[in-house]
Write an enzyme that holds these catalytic residues in place. Structure first.
Site, PDB file in Angstrom:
ATOM      1  N   ASP A  34      21.657 -32.887  10.927  1.00 37.57           N
ATOM      2  CA  ASP A  34      22.183 -33.881  12.212  1.00 37.57           C
ATOM      3  C   ASP A  34      23.226 -34.921  11.629  1.00 37.57           C
ATOM      4  O   ASP A  34      24.182 -35.029  12.443  1.00 37.57           O
ATOM      5  CB  ASP A  34      21.033 -34.347  12.997  1.00 37.57           C
ATOM      6  CG  ASP A  34      20.201 -33.377  13.516  1.00 37.57           C
ATOM      7  OD1 ASP A  34      20.529 -32.111  13.486  1.00 37.57           O
ATOM      8  OD2 ASP A  34      19.331 -33.750  14.291  1.00 37.57           O
ATOM      9  N   ALA A  35      22.682 -35.625  10.639  1.00 38.89           N
ATOM     10  CA  ALA A  35      23.903 -36.811  10.360  1.00 38.89           C
ATOM     11  C   ALA A  35      24.967 -36.423   9.886  1.00 38.89           C
ATOM     12  O   ALA A  35      26.145 -36.894  10.350  1.00 38.89           O
ATOM     13  CB  ALA A  35      22.773 -37.480   9.146  1.00 38.89           C
ATOM     14  N   GLU A  36      25.154 -35.120   9.083  1.00 41.25           N
ATOM     15  CA  GLU A  36      26.492 -34.782   8.801  1.00 41.25           C
ATOM     16  C   GLU A  36      27.269 -34.183   9.971  1.00 41.25           C
ATOM     17  O   GLU A  36      28.514 -34.521  10.171  1.00 41.25           O
ATOM     18  CB  GLU A  36      26.348 -33.357   7.834  1.00 41.25           C
ATOM     19  CG  GLU A  36      25.940 -33.952   6.382  1.00 41.25           C
ATOM     20  CD  GLU A  36      25.547 -32.782   5.527  1.00 41.25           C
ATOM     21  OE1 GLU A  36      25.917 -32.586   4.317  1.00 41.25           O
ATOM     22  OE2 GLU A  36      24.482 -32.058   5.992  1.00 41.25           O
ATOM     23  N   TYR A  37      26.442 -33.599  11.003  1.00 39.63           N
ATOM     24  CA  TYR A  37      27.279 -33.322  12.087  1.00 39.63           C
ATOM     25  C   TYR A  37      27.821 -34.445  12.722  1.00 39.63           C
ATOM     26  O   TYR A  37      28.929 -34.502  13.283  1.00 39.63           O
ATOM     27  CB  TYR A  37      26.118 -32.255  12.882  1.00 39.63           C
ATOM     28  CG  TYR A  37      26.839 -31.902  14.315  1.00 39.63           C
ATOM     29  CD1 TYR A  37      27.929 -31.076  14.664  1.00 39.63           C
ATOM     30  CD2 TYR A  37      26.501 -32.872  15.551  1.00 39.63           C
ATOM     31  CE1 TYR A  37      28.301 -30.692  15.876  1.00 39.63           C
ATOM     32  CE2 TYR A  37      27.079 -32.599  16.720  1.00 39.63           C
ATOM     33  CZ  TYR A  37      27.928 -31.496  16.929  1.00 39.63           C
ATOM     34  OH  TYR A  37      28.502 -31.284  18.058  1.00 39.63           O
ATOM     35  N   LEU A  84      20.204  -7.071  41.961  1.00 38.41           N
ATOM     36  CA  LEU A  84      19.522  -6.103  41.291  1.00 38.41           C
ATOM     37  C   LEU A  84      18.411  -5.488  42.235  1.00 38.41           C
ATOM     38  O   LEU A  84      17.545  -6.420  42.831  1.00 38.41           O
ATOM     39  CB  LEU A  84      18.790  -6.512  39.844  1.00 38.41           C
ATOM     40  CG  LEU A  84      19.748  -6.673  38.687  1.00 38.41           C
ATOM     41  CD1 LEU A  84      19.095  -7.754  37.661  1.00 38.41           C
ATOM     42  CD2 LEU A  84      20.171  -5.472  38.250  1.00 38.41           C
ATOM     43  N   GLU A 119      16.754  -5.933  28.605  1.00 40.11           N
ATOM     44  CA  GLU A 119      16.776  -7.294  28.413  1.00 40.11           C
ATOM     45  C   GLU A 119      15.972  -8.050  29.398  1.00 40.11           C
ATOM     46  O   GLU A 119      15.369  -7.587  30.193  1.00 40.11           O
ATOM     47  CB  GLU A 119      18.365  -7.620  29.023  1.00 40.11           C
ATOM     48  CG  GLU A 119      19.553  -6.922  28.454  1.00 40.11           C
ATOM     49  CD  GLU A 119      20.718  -7.074  29.195  1.00 40.11           C
ATOM     50  OE1 GLU A 119      20.823  -7.790  30.209  1.00 40.11           O
ATOM     51  OE2 GLU A 119      21.707  -6.476  28.886  1.00 40.11           O
ATOM     52  N   LYS A 121      14.727 -10.637  32.071  1.00 41.92           N
ATOM     53  CA  LYS A 121      15.471 -11.218  33.287  1.00 41.92           C
ATOM     54  C   LYS A 121      15.130 -12.666  33.187  1.00 41.92           C
ATOM     55  O   LYS A 121      14.052 -12.967  33.401  1.00 41.92           O
ATOM     56  CB  LYS A 121      14.982 -10.440  34.409  1.00 41.92           C
ATOM     57  CG  LYS A 121      15.562 -10.752  35.686  1.00 41.92           C
ATOM     58  CD  LYS A 121      15.146 -10.005  36.854  1.00 41.92           C
ATOM     59  CE  LYS A 121      16.068 -10.235  38.041  1.00 41.92           C
ATOM     60  NZ  LYS A 121      15.914 -11.700  38.655  1.00 41.92           N
ATOM     61  N   ASP A 123      14.764 -16.141  34.326  1.00 47.87           N
ATOM     62  CA  ASP A 123      14.573 -16.901  35.624  1.00 47.87           C
ATOM     63  C   ASP A 123      15.430 -18.474  35.717  1.00 47.87           C
ATOM     64  O   ASP A 123      14.767 -19.328  35.496  1.00 47.87           O
ATOM     65  CB  ASP A 123      13.181 -17.181  35.849  1.00 47.87           C
ATOM     66  CG  ASP A 123      12.865 -17.356  37.281  1.00 47.87           C
ATOM     67  OD1 ASP A 123      13.755 -17.216  38.322  1.00 47.87           O
ATOM     68  OD2 ASP A 123      11.811 -17.834  37.684  1.00 47.87           O
ATOM     69  N   TYR A 233      24.680 -11.837  29.615  1.00 45.95           N
ATOM     70  CA  TYR A 233      24.085 -10.463  29.654  1.00 45.95           C
ATOM     71  C   TYR A 233      25.404  -9.519  30.381  1.00 45.95           C
ATOM     72  O   TYR A 233      24.737  -8.652  30.578  1.00 45.95           O
ATOM     73  CB  TYR A 233      22.844 -10.440  30.365  1.00 45.95           C
ATOM     74  CG  TYR A 233      22.835 -11.185  31.888  1.00 45.95           C
ATOM     75  CD1 TYR A 233      23.767 -10.539  32.736  1.00 45.95           C
ATOM     76  CD2 TYR A 233      22.378 -12.261  32.178  1.00 45.95           C
ATOM     77  CE1 TYR A 233      23.864 -11.196  34.043  1.00 45.95           C
ATOM     78  CE2 TYR A 233      22.424 -12.967  33.432  1.00 45.95           C
ATOM     79  CZ  TYR A 233      23.306 -12.269  34.364  1.00 45.95           C
ATOM     80  OH  TYR A 233      23.421 -12.744  35.776  1.00 45.95           O
ATOM     81  N   LYS A 297      19.248  -1.218  31.989  1.00 42.21           N
ATOM     82  CA  LYS A 297      20.430  -1.008  32.653  1.00 42.21           C
ATOM     83  C   LYS A 297      20.905   0.214  31.663  1.00 42.21           C
ATOM     84  O   LYS A 297      20.588   0.468  30.449  1.00 42.21           O
ATOM     85  CB  LYS A 297      21.472  -1.867  31.933  1.00 42.21           C
ATOM     86  CG  LYS A 297      21.180  -3.369  32.651  1.00 42.21           C
ATOM     87  CD  LYS A 297      22.107  -4.502  32.033  1.00 42.21           C
ATOM     88  CE  LYS A 297      21.921  -5.903  32.933  1.00 42.21           C
ATOM     89  NZ  LYS A 297      22.617  -6.938  32.276  1.00 42.21           N
ATOM     90  N   LYS A 321       9.793  -6.446  37.676  1.00 42.94           N
ATOM     91  CA  LYS A 321       9.325  -7.711  37.986  1.00 42.94           C
ATOM     92  C   LYS A 321       7.956  -8.208  37.538  1.00 42.94           C
ATOM     93  O   LYS A 321       7.147  -7.363  37.635  1.00 42.94           O
ATOM     94  CB  LYS A 321       9.499  -8.159  39.512  1.00 42.94           C
ATOM     95  CG  LYS A 321      10.806  -8.081  40.177  1.00 42.94           C
ATOM     96  CD  LYS A 321      11.814  -9.138  39.656  1.00 42.94           C
ATOM     97  CE  LYS A 321      11.316 -10.342  40.371  1.00 42.94           C
ATOM     98  NZ  LYS A 321      12.250 -11.002  41.276  1.00 42.94           N
ATOM     99  N   CYS A 415     -20.471 -42.399  29.867  1.00 44.93           N
ATOM    100  CA  CYS A 415     -20.365 -40.967  29.630  1.00 44.93           C
ATOM    101  C   CYS A 415     -21.125 -40.263  31.049  1.00 44.93           C
ATOM    102  O   CYS A 415     -22.248 -40.734  31.262  1.00 44.93           O
ATOM    103  CB  CYS A 415     -21.215 -40.680  28.492  1.00 44.93           C
ATOM    104  SG  CYS A 415     -21.796 -38.818  28.192  1.00 44.93           S
ATOM    105  N   CYS A 418     -24.925 -38.915  29.583  1.00 47.67           N
ATOM    106  CA  CYS A 418     -25.962 -39.447  29.319  1.00 47.67           C
ATOM    107  C   CYS A 418     -25.770 -41.134  29.886  1.00 47.67           C
ATOM    108  O   CYS A 418     -26.877 -42.115  29.757  1.00 47.67           O
ATOM    109  CB  CYS A 418     -26.296 -39.720  27.794  1.00 47.67           C
ATOM    110  SG  CYS A 418     -24.858 -40.330  27.000  1.00 47.67           S
ATOM    111  N   CYS A 433     -17.730 -40.516  23.889  1.00 45.05           N
ATOM    112  CA  CYS A 433     -19.385 -41.010  24.223  1.00 45.05           C
ATOM    113  C   CYS A 433     -20.015 -41.356  22.693  1.00 45.05           C
ATOM    114  O   CYS A 433     -19.803 -40.430  22.138  1.00 45.05           O
ATOM    115  CB  CYS A 433     -20.096 -39.886  24.973  1.00 45.05           C
ATOM    116  SG  CYS A 433     -21.928 -40.423  24.868  1.00 45.05           S
ATOM    117  N   CYS A 438     -26.551 -37.570  22.859  1.00 45.54           N
ATOM    118  CA  CYS A 438     -26.051 -37.009  24.285  1.00 45.54           C
ATOM    119  C   CYS A 438     -26.014 -35.628  24.476  1.00 45.54           C
ATOM    120  O   CYS A 438     -25.810 -34.816  23.754  1.00 45.54           O
ATOM    121  CB  CYS A 438     -24.268 -37.407  24.512  1.00 45.54           C
ATOM    122  SG  CYS A 438     -23.601 -36.800  25.915  1.00 45.54           S
TER     123      CYS A 438
END
Ligand code: IVH
Length: 689
Positions: A34-37, A84, A119, A121, A123, A233, A297, A321, A415, A418, A433, A438
């Site tokens: 991450d640092a290099e990026y 669909l 594939e 689906k 949501d 897709y 498909k 579904k 508790c 008890c 507790c 207990c």
């Protein structure tokens, strides 16, 4: 820097940053830290700040989100965005397939040669991304299918949406509309709701609404602040490129730099379609995004045209579904249970509701902090989620639906079992507790002792455990070994025969591995895996009991907190007594055949001599012909291997049984060595010699 040099370096940096964004956000496999990026990105930002005339809209720096818009403008899609037809069950799915085959045959196709693409689906929210000469020009929502809203500025902020296509896809088509779904990962959805609660805002009812709310923002900076992602897709209008099949389209999209689901499958028969849909249904639990079905498909694009559409629904595709994974229901009451280590566990009593295909009326609430953070109140309408995990989660209250009668929750100070005042251990969120006697703790401890992963005593269910404790027949797990059938017959409607069987099951449990015995004791922080590590190091409970905190802490994989907890456990007289009574009853305490040898090998760091499968990682899938899952696991672990739940590139072997599911498919994709049970047994034996 001279203008020319700056332009050259800016170009170079954009290419580098784009490449890294693609690795990170699309392929999920970063090449640099991450640092290099960040360093590359900052250099680009600084150069652009010094030369603002060189800024272009497709620069990676332009994803941050510009000025708010007064309103959205409308855009007409180059080709309509279709919807669909649904198949609600396998029967409807087969009927759709039969019809597609018939129509394809009428169009001259060989029915045996048809291919179908499966594939997930997604949501989320459908979008269309228009690229001209490889550059993103317009991004729009679906709208009514013909005309959508222009949300280009917002879509630009989503890191997995290429602003410029990857060079691999060149020559770029004159125009291509890329179709896909924008979604919010499940963890981000829960987090977003928590954050909105913390500022007194209203919550989103499900990940789809959250994605839609995040994308349909007049202020692109708001969109930029939400970790939206995409799966693409398909394509709509295309000028300057020909495709003959849908799978080929997906391959091209992937090369062009779009995020295409890696688990898409191509199949031929109705049975394979059904099996593929079941596979996705099973895998759904492990995904970090919500899918509401599988899209099937017909691959051949010429046949797609020939089959046409009925209204907006193409006849060449169908959506199988699933039941939704989020639901709304009422949180009637928050109850509190006491666990075996004394931790007070709050749980939600819910108005029964169906979610993810099962009826849910209880859900765990983790701890008090979690309830506070989510601001859950008794009487709230809440969002329930059953995905990513089989256990249902209460995600958030629907604050808009509050009436004012909802009651905030606070953890009991005593508790509930008890009445002992509870303690909060510094540094832990849990409340406990502290009473070792207990009754609730005892009950849970025995339930754990007899459970499947522990001593696995068949026939001893929760109710029977409660009854035996109530009657004083037992006080802990060790007492089970002194029971006689005559004491059990008549309890919980048990007949003579069942009572005899239970006694036999108790007897059989004496031969459980020492790792299971250790796990069954319920030492705080010692789950099955840690128990295993400890027994491998010490050869059993006898040496472990004598070990110092330091020695325990030297066990590979065991940290200081666990070591302390284990050491303390063995200092407690009642625990010492429990173990002594188990030992006297004949329960196995050490690994047969030189547990100490194992301990020495591990202590020397001579990992190679620990067992024939040392260091190898296994995944089990499906039902094996003779071994149970537990037996296979035990044998692999005893031979030095590890068994993990999911397949990754680090997996060495996948052991495949009957009705293997998605793990097999993934193993094939990753090229991992597959073994049948016989192959596993061979490895265990030949290498033993
Ligand atoms: S194809 C050919 N594929 O489902 C028809 N749609 O009712 C065009 N969706 O809102 C859609 N995942 O955005 C297709 N893999 C997928 C999909 C998918 C989600 C959404 C789509 C649309 C709805 C269709």
């Amino acid at each position: 820097m001279a203008e020319d040099d700056a332009a050259g370096r800016i170009d170079e940096l954009r290419t580098l940053v784009r490449h890294q964004e693609h690795r990170y956000y699309v392929l999920d496999s970063p090449e640099i830290s991450d640092a290099e990026y960040d360093a590359l990105f900052r250099e680009l930002q600084d150069l652009e700040a010094a030369h603002p005339e060189l800024i272009t809209p497709d620069s990676p720096t332009q994803r941050v989100g510009g000025e708010p818009l007064p309103s959205f403008t409308q855009v007409r899609h180059g080709e309509p965005m279709l919807s669909l037809a649904n198949a609600k069950n396998e029967e409807e799915l087969r009927a759709w397939h039969a019809r597609a085959v018939k129509l394809a045959a009428e169009a001259g196709a060989d029915p045996g040669g048809l291919r179908f693409v499966l594939e997930p689906k997604i949501d989320g929210l459908a979008v269309s991304l228009r690229y001209e000469g490889g550059r993103l020009t317009v991004g729009a929502t679906r709208g009514n299918g013909e005309i959508g809203e222009d949300v280009t500025a917002n879509l630009r902020t989503i890191s997995s949406v290429p602003l410029v296509m990857q060079a691999e896809a060149a020559p770029y088509p004159v125009v291509v509309e890329v179709r896909g779904e924008v979604y919010l990962p499940l963890a981000a959805f829960a987090q977003l709701n928590e954050q909105r609660i913390s500022v007194g805002g209203s919550t989103f009812a499900n990940p789809r609404n959250a994605a839609a709310g995040s994308l349909r923002q007049l202020d692109p900076r708001v969109t930029a602040s939400r970790p939206l992602s995409t799966w693409v897709y398909g394509v709509g209008y295309v000028d300057g490129l020909e495709f003959s099949g849908h799978y080929e389209v997906l391959g091209w999209l992937r090369r062009a730099g779009f995020r295409v689901n890696p688990d898409v499958q191509v199949v031929a028969t109705a049975d394979e379609i059904v099996a593929g849909c079941r596979d996705w249904q099973e895998r759904r639990e492990q995904l970090d995004y919500d899918i509401d079905g599988v899209v099937v498909k017909l691959d051949d694009r010429r046949l797609q045209d020939a089959l046409g559409a009925v209204g907006r629904d193409p006849r060449w595709a169908v959506a199988y579904k699933f039941a939704p994974t989020t639901a709304q229901t009422k949180l009637i009451r928050i109850g509190v249970n006491v666990g075996r280590t004394g931790v007070l566990n709050p749980w939600a009593e819910l108005e029964p509701v169906e979610v993810g295909g099962v009826t849910v009326e209880r859900a765990t609430l983790h701890n008090e902090d979690d309830i506070r953070r989510k601001d859950l109140r008794e009487g709230d309408m809440v969002i329930l989620q059953r995905a990513g995990d089989v256990i249902p989660q209460v995600v958030a209250p629907l604050t808009d639906l509050r009436t004012g009668a909802e009651r905030p929750f606070s953890m009991p100070t005593k508790c509930p079992s008890c009445g002992t005042p509870v303690v909060r251990i510094p540094g832990e969120v849990a409340v406990r507790c502290p009473n070792p006697d207990c009754p609730a703790k005892r009950t849970e401890a025995v339930k754990h002792f007899v459970s499947k992963g522990a001593m696995d005593i068949d026939g001893v269910g929760d109710k029977l455990v409660e009854r035996m404790l109530d009657l004083g027949l037992i006080r802990d797990g060790a007492d089970l070994y002194r029971l006689e059938a005559s004491q059990l017959a008549g309890l919980e409607r048990l007949g003579e025969k069942s009572a005899v069987n239970i006694i036999a099951a108790v007897e059989a449990s004496k031969a459980r591995s020492p790792a299971r015995v250790l796990f069954a004791l319920g030492v705080p922080h010692v789950g099955a895996e840690n128990a295993d590590l400890l027994v491998r190091r010490f050869g059993g409970l006898v040496a472990l009991r004598e070990a110092s905190v330091e020695e325990i802490g030297e066990t590979p994989g065991i940290g200081p907190v666990i070591a302390e907890s284990v050491w303390e456990y063995f200092r407690e007289p009642r625990n010492v007594d429990l173990i002594r009574r188990l030992e006297e009853a004949g329960v196995a305490m050490t690994t047969p055949g030189g547990g100490a040898g194992l301990a020495d090998a591990a202590a020397d760091g001579a990992r190679g001599s620990v067992g024939p499968l040392d260091g190898k990682t296994f995944v089990l899938t499906g039902t094996l012909p003779t071994l149970t899952r537990q037996e296979a696991t035990d044998r692999i672990v005893a031979a030095g291997g590890r068994v993990v739940g999911s397949v990754s590139s680090k997996t060495d072997y996948v052991v495949v049984g009957e009705e293997a599911g998605s793990k097999l498919a993934k193993a094939r994709r990753l090229g991992i060595t597959l073994l049948e049970e016989a192959g596993l047994l061979d490895m265990l034996e030949t290498e033993d010699e």
